[in-house]
Scaffold this active site. Structure first.
Site, PDB file in Angstrom:
ATOM      1  CG  ASP A 105      -1.988   1.022   1.316  1.00  0.00           C
ATOM      2  OD1 ASP A 105      -2.107   1.598   0.236  1.00  0.00           O
ATOM      3  OD2 ASP A 105      -2.943   0.756   2.070  1.00  0.00           O
ATOM      4  CG  ASP A 139      -3.369   3.987  -3.276  1.00  0.00           C
ATOM      5  OD1 ASP A 139      -4.289   2.956  -3.272  1.00  0.00           O
ATOM      6  OD2 ASP A 139      -3.395   4.933  -2.605  1.00  0.00           O
ATOM      7  CD  GLU A 140      -5.873  -0.787  -0.857  1.00  0.00           C
ATOM      8  OE1 GLU A 140      -5.531  -1.703   0.185  1.00  0.00           O
ATOM      9  OE2 GLU A 140      -6.427   0.238  -0.648  1.00  0.00           O
TER      10      GLU A 140
END
Length: 434
Positions: free
Chosen positions: A18, A112-113
């Site tokens: 993350d 974003d993860e």
DNA sequence: TCTGGGGTCCTAGGACCC
DNA sequence: TCTGGGGTCCTAGGACCC
């Protein structure tokens, strides 16, 4: 959908990676003058919404989703920056490429993860702790961004571990220490516990994951509903059977536009819905998909929201068809939701603050079928909905006409004016497929 | 001071069918 | 006369996530 066929392992072979304060970190990467300073992406001291805050700003209580004026109040030295949205997509894709070097089993769950299953990679690269550490070094050196990683036996544990690792850390939960790790943590760290659930649990004296693990599942299901209670109970006991899978197809496509506080005039509603329908329909067509269920959401001034939906006999992806259906549903929502003319509480004018269109019940459809012109008997025509539904639509349209004028609503609006705000970069980013 | 945009999943009631 | 039970789909609302 593809389920990774890695062998079942008892070790911490699931990683959750993350990026830390992603948008804000990118801004600090692009402009060294912003490093070490409290910054907010989006919004301003006078209004708007903060999309992301740097850790320096979070230390003052600034959070994503917060009105800009509130953020400025909490942190007087806060620097507001405009986002570089094209850069976010580019850099996040670079990060995912790095993660993909560790294993093909990468499940990206947002820009974003991602989850990774490295059970098939340990014989090549070493134990998960080594893989996680190496990935963090590579993302920092090759892309320039801080990323936190959690490693554990299940997805839920890995995700909790990455949250605990933030900022810029690595936490590996060995199987024999799972209870010791989880028990003292607040329930809010669990996936699926938001403000409402957290309050309900607190009212029962349940504050930590350990408290939750001791609660009988029957009591949780009574308190939170069957599905949520059963899921949280299982997660608290570390029973999480979910595997890492590659991302599946989207189940709905939608768009929305916040309007501030505006009179619900026929012109405004038509213009905004035409714009939203165009964005949604063009995205569906681009993906070769069409949908049968159209849902419109109207939020009134004061934030109360009403939705109306209609399931058609066949999937649609034409902008004009979607606009027509959406316009009917919107007036149904406005008239019903506000009380309607002649009803108690009905007013002469209605103020709305948001309009949204979503299409679900998606099916694959080839371009040639999507562009067929509508025939009178075409099942895609909204008029061929069931008699009851049509009657309801006619009712609401009549009511809207009676209230807002003859031209308020129509099956085929002659002109669909472009309106509302220009689609901003953030919106374009949000529309991108991951 | 005034609250973005894109999604997923669950629940509950009603219609409808066999 | 008066009426079961299960399954599926639709609709509206709500909680939650990033």
């Amino acid at each position: 959908m593809f389920e990774y066929a890695g062998r079942v392992s008892d070790g911490p072979t699931i990683l959750h990676a993350d990026l830390d304060a992603f948008y804000a970190s990118v801004e600090q990467l692009l402009d060294p003058a912003l490093r070490g300073r409290p910054i907010a992406v989006g919004g301003s001291a006078r209004g708007g919404v903060v999309l992301a805050a740097s850790y320096e700003a979070k230390a003052h209580g600034v959070q994503g989703g917060m009105p800009g004026w509130r953020a400025a109040q909490l942190c007087p030295r806060l620097v507001f920056v405009r986002g570089h949205f094209d850069q976010y997509q580019r850099l996040a894709d670079q990060v995912m490429d790095v993660l993909g070097d560790a294993t093909p089993a990468v499940q990206r769950i947002s820009i974003d993860e991602a989850f990774l299953d490295v059970s098939g990679s340990v014989h090549l690269f070493g134990p998960p702790a080594v893989i996680g550490a190496a990935l963090r070094v590579r993302v920092r050196s090759e892309v320039g961004l801080p990323i936190s990683i959690g490693a554990a036996r299940t997805k839920h544990l890995a995700k909790v571990a990455s949250q605990v690792a933030k900022p810029d850390g690595l936490v590996v939960v060995e199987p024999e220490r799972e209870r010791e790790f989880l028990d003292p943590l607040p329930v809010a760290l669990m996936w699926g516990v938001g403000p409402v659930t957290q309050q309900r649990l607190a009212d029962r004296g349940i504050h930590t994951i350990g408290d939750l693990a001791h609660e009988p599942s029957s009591s949780l299901e009574h308190l939170l509903g069957r599905a949520v209670g059963a899921r949280l109970g299982a997660l608290a006991l570390n029973e999480d059977p979910r595997r890492v899978v590659t991302s599946g197809r989207a189940r709905s496509v939608g768009a929305q536009s916040a309007l501030g506080r505006r009179q619900a005039t026929p012109e405004l509603v038509r213009a905004v819905l035409g714009n939203l329908a165009e964005r949604v329909a063009s995205r569906m067509r681009a993906k070769g998909r069409a949908g049968r269920t159209v849902t419109v959401r109207v939020r009134f001034a004061g934030m109360r929201a009403v939705t109306r939906s209609l399931t058609l006999g066949a999937p649609i992806a034409a902008t004009l068809t979607l606009t027509e259906v959406a316009e009917q549903l919107a007036w149904q929502a406005i008239v019903d939701g506000d009380g309607g003319p002649g009803r108690p509480g009905g007013k002469e004018s209605v103020e709305i603050s948001l309009l949204a269109i979503s299409v679900s019940n998606l099916a694959v459809q080839h371009a040639i079928q999507l562009e067929l012109p509508l025939q009178p008997e075409d099942p895609r025509r909204p008029g061929s909905a069931t008699g009851a539904a049509r009657w309801a639509l006619d009712q609401s349209m009549d009511a809207a006409r009676a209230r807002f004028g003859k031209d308020a609503v129509g099956y085929l609006p002659a002109t669909l004016r472009r309106g509302g705000g220009v689609p901003d970069d953030f919106r374009e980013l949000a529309e991108k497929d991951l």
